[in-house]
Write a protein that holds these residues in place. Sequence first.
Motif, PDB file in Angstrom:
ATOM      1  N   CYS A 147       0.854  -1.204   0.000  1.00  0.00           N
ATOM      2  CA  CYS A 147       0.000   0.000   0.000  1.00  0.00           C
ATOM      3  C   CYS A 147       0.878   1.238   0.000  1.00  0.00           C
ATOM      4  O   CYS A 147       1.595   1.479   0.975  1.00  0.00           O
TER       5      CYS A 147
ATOM      6  N   ILE B 262      -1.101   2.183   4.966  1.00  0.00           N
ATOM      7  CA  ILE B 262      -2.168   1.966   5.958  1.00  0.00           C
ATOM      8  C   ILE B 262      -1.800   0.726   6.768  1.00  0.00           C
ATOM      9  O   ILE B 262      -1.327  -0.277   6.214  1.00  0.00           O
TER      10      ILE B 262
ATOM     11  N   ILE C 226      -2.806  -2.173   7.773  1.00  0.00           N
ATOM     12  CA  ILE C 226      -3.954  -2.998   7.364  1.00  0.00           C
ATOM     13  C   ILE C 226      -4.339  -4.043   8.423  1.00  0.00           C
ATOM     14  O   ILE C 226      -5.521  -4.119   8.813  1.00  0.00           O
TER      15      ILE C 226
ATOM     16  N   ASN D 116      -4.586   7.750   5.270  1.00  0.00           N
ATOM     17  CA  ASN D 116      -5.160   8.045   3.959  1.00  0.00           C
ATOM     18  C   ASN D 116      -6.491   8.778   4.132  1.00  0.00           C
ATOM     19  O   ASN D 116      -7.500   8.167   4.473  1.00  0.00           O
TER      20      ASN D 116
ATOM     21  N   CYS E 152      -8.726   1.704  -5.798  1.00  0.00           N
ATOM     22  CA  CYS E 152      -7.355   1.165  -5.799  1.00  0.00           C
ATOM     23  C   CYS E 152      -7.276  -0.126  -6.600  1.00  0.00           C
ATOM     24  O   CYS E 152      -8.122  -1.011  -6.420  1.00  0.00           O
TER      25      CYS E 152
ATOM     26  N   VAL F 190      -6.245  -3.021  -6.229  1.00  0.00           N
ATOM     27  CA  VAL F 190      -5.732  -3.799  -5.092  1.00  0.00           C
ATOM     28  C   VAL F 190      -4.964  -5.038  -5.533  1.00  0.00           C
ATOM     29  O   VAL F 190      -4.050  -5.494  -4.838  1.00  0.00           O
TER      30      VAL F 190
ATOM     31  N   LEU G 110      -1.571  -3.969  -5.635  1.00  0.00           N
ATOM     32  CA  LEU G 110      -1.062  -3.237  -4.467  1.00  0.00           C
ATOM     33  C   LEU G 110      -1.193  -4.090  -3.208  1.00  0.00           C
ATOM     34  O   LEU G 110      -0.550  -5.116  -3.077  1.00  0.00           O
ATOM     35  N   CYS G 111      -2.071  -3.690  -2.278  1.00  0.00           N
ATOM     36  CA  CYS G 111      -2.112  -4.345  -0.959  1.00  0.00           C
ATOM     37  C   CYS G 111      -2.444  -5.828  -1.020  1.00  0.00           C
ATOM     38  O   CYS G 111      -1.934  -6.621  -0.230  1.00  0.00           O
TER      39      CYS G 111
ATOM     40  N   GLY H 149      -9.510  -3.976   0.031  1.00  0.00           N
ATOM     41  CA  GLY H 149     -10.186  -2.786  -0.507  1.00  0.00           C
ATOM     42  C   GLY H 149     -11.651  -2.760  -0.078  1.00  0.00           C
ATOM     43  O   GLY H 149     -12.173  -1.718   0.341  1.00  0.00           O
TER      44      GLY H 149
ATOM     45  N   GLN I 100     -11.963  -1.911   3.598  1.00  0.00           N
ATOM     46  CA  GLN I 100     -11.687  -0.490   3.806  1.00  0.00           C
ATOM     47  C   GLN I 100     -12.911   0.342   3.417  1.00  0.00           C
ATOM     48  O   GLN I 100     -13.324   1.254   4.123  1.00  0.00           O
TER      49      GLN I 100
ATOM     50  N   VAL J 248      -3.972   6.357  -4.883  1.00  0.00           N
ATOM     51  CA  VAL J 248      -3.281   6.152  -3.602  1.00  0.00           C
ATOM     52  C   VAL J 248      -1.810   6.583  -3.684  1.00  0.00           C
ATOM     53  O   VAL J 248      -1.248   7.060  -2.693  1.00  0.00           O
TER      54      VAL J 248
HETATM   55  S1  SF4 Z   1      -7.165  -0.356  -0.822  1.00  0.00           S
HETATM   56 FE1  SF4 Z   1      -5.595   1.133  -1.485  1.00  0.00          FE
HETATM   57  S2  SF4 Z   1      -5.357   2.534   0.255  1.00  0.00           S
HETATM   58 FE2  SF4 Z   1      -6.403   0.677   1.021  1.00  0.00          FE
HETATM   59  S3  SF4 Z   1      -4.757  -0.647   1.785  1.00  0.00           S
HETATM   60 FE3  SF4 Z   1      -5.137  -1.229  -0.383  1.00  0.00          FE
HETATM   61  S4  SF4 Z   1      -3.641   0.002  -1.578  1.00  0.00           S
HETATM   62 FE4  SF4 Z   1      -3.785   0.944   0.476  1.00  0.00          FE
END
Ligand code: SF4
Length: 447
Positions: A68, A72, A74, A97, A107, A109, A112-113, A129, A132, A424
């Motif tokens: 991320c 964050i 997480i 964020n 995102c 995702v 990413l995360c 995502g 969140q 992000v």
């Molecule tokens: S959804 Fe986006 S902001 Fe949230 S943890 Fe995943 S990458 Fe980060």
Amino acid sequence: MQQKHAAADYQAAAGNHAAGLNTTPRTLSRQERRTGFGEVEFTLTLAQAVQEANRCLYCYDAPCIQGCPARIQIPEFIARIRSRNLTGAAEVIYRDNPLGAICGRVCPVEALCQKGCTSCRISKPIAIGSLQRFVCDLALQEGRIAYQDEATTRGKVAVVGSGPAGLSCAHYLRQLGFNVDLFEREELAGGLLRWGIPIYRLPEEVAKREIDIITNRVALHRKYLLAAQAEDFIKQYDAIFLGVGLSSPVLLRTSGADLPGVYAASSFLRTLREGKSGDFAFRGKEIAVVGGGATALDAARSAIRLEAAKVTVLYRRTIEEMPAFSSEVEAAFQEGVDFLWLTSPVEITQVDGRLKLTLEGICLGEPDESGRASVIPTGVRTNFLADVVLVAIASQAEPASVEGWKDHPKVFRGGDLTGGATVVQAVADGKEAALRIISWLEKGGSR
Ligand code: SF4
Ligand SMILES: Cc1cc2nc3c(=O)[nH]c(=O)nc-3n(C[C@H](O)[C@H](O)[C@H](O)COP(=O)(O)OP(=O)(O)OC[C@H]3O[C@@H](n4cnc5c(N)ncnc54)[C@H](O)[C@@H]3O)c2cc1C
């Protein structure tokens, strides 16, 4: 953030969301997507969120956090969902964020995360995502987001551009005791959150709520700030953050690129965000979209929603090299978008009231300076007929907004302007710039 008892959170969420035990969020059917701009994915129910949170393995090295850009925490917010402390979960997200509900929706995702999530090895990644989004939607809905800003004693910073990079920089500077003047040339703040990403992925009311929470705490000026004014600004402010994005579309250089019916996809998307879908009579028409990034995919998916008979994305490389997020490509397939790979238009002409694209075949060679396979025209040409052509090949910085600021030490930059390509990343850049500005000023302003 205002504190509230976890049990009250639980009851509020339970009251708002019917229980359901499948942790995949409900989505609109293909047919529903072909006739309207309703949000495709629904927010999880409380039962789904808790069930999903219960799958988290709480890994000691948390690869999700590394994935991320905003960092964050997480596992911490997921643990709070697990214990039904939903306000506490929102606090964890908003700490790193300020655009949590927006990012929970847009995102990518998968890149990413969720990419490194250890649960992938067992079954599927935790739906970070969606969790969140669930938590932030609830906090926003209940009006529970209230930042405690320090008194404005530390200086005055100009933030140019109110996209996610500028918003994030303004937010952290204000929170940490700065006066912030935020300059935006458009009527509404938000950048591509307002004028790019379509409402079926980011509803206007979600964007507005999180943007307003930031802009209500700083001085927002509607002003097109030309780089020619740089000297005055450098004298007036302790520091300047430039988050002006890449607002100029790159146009096709082929002959016929200026014919009626050939539009910049970014202008098309913007007109839709202004609520003027009636400007485009696409029903029953055949639409060609040139490009392979987020703008091309959103233009194609929007054309489908305007009831076009056929929408084809023309891209010069293959699906492997497409810069669009893979979840968007998949959604476009589901909605009936066609793709033609390894092809590029070399001429557009008008034939019997339609547009004829002459396409040239491409083969891929060794990687070029961008690291992607180079494009080698084969000389083999074919014709392709369409009623409308939407061009989404690239965008670039506007010289009037950036040239003139050059490398003055008071000037900081971030977001798409410095190579970002996600919301992000822009948020992370804005936050980092705010912290760099503070540390630079504390050291007496020398970099
Ligand atoms: S959804 Fe986006 S902001 Fe949230 S943890 Fe995943 S990458 Fe980060
Ligand atoms: C169609 C589309 C879909 C996308 N979808 C996604 C997605 O699903 N997920 C994702 O993570 N990313 C997505 N992106 C990328 C994401 O929107 C950008 O990475 C992000 O918005 C960049 O933020 P920014 O603040 O750098 O710039 P921007 O959002 O472009 O904001 C720049 C702002 O600066 C203002 N400005 C420019 N020049 C001046 C000036 N001289 N004076 C005053 N104001 C000025 C502009 O009006 C604008 O408001 C998408 C992009 C597009 C185009």
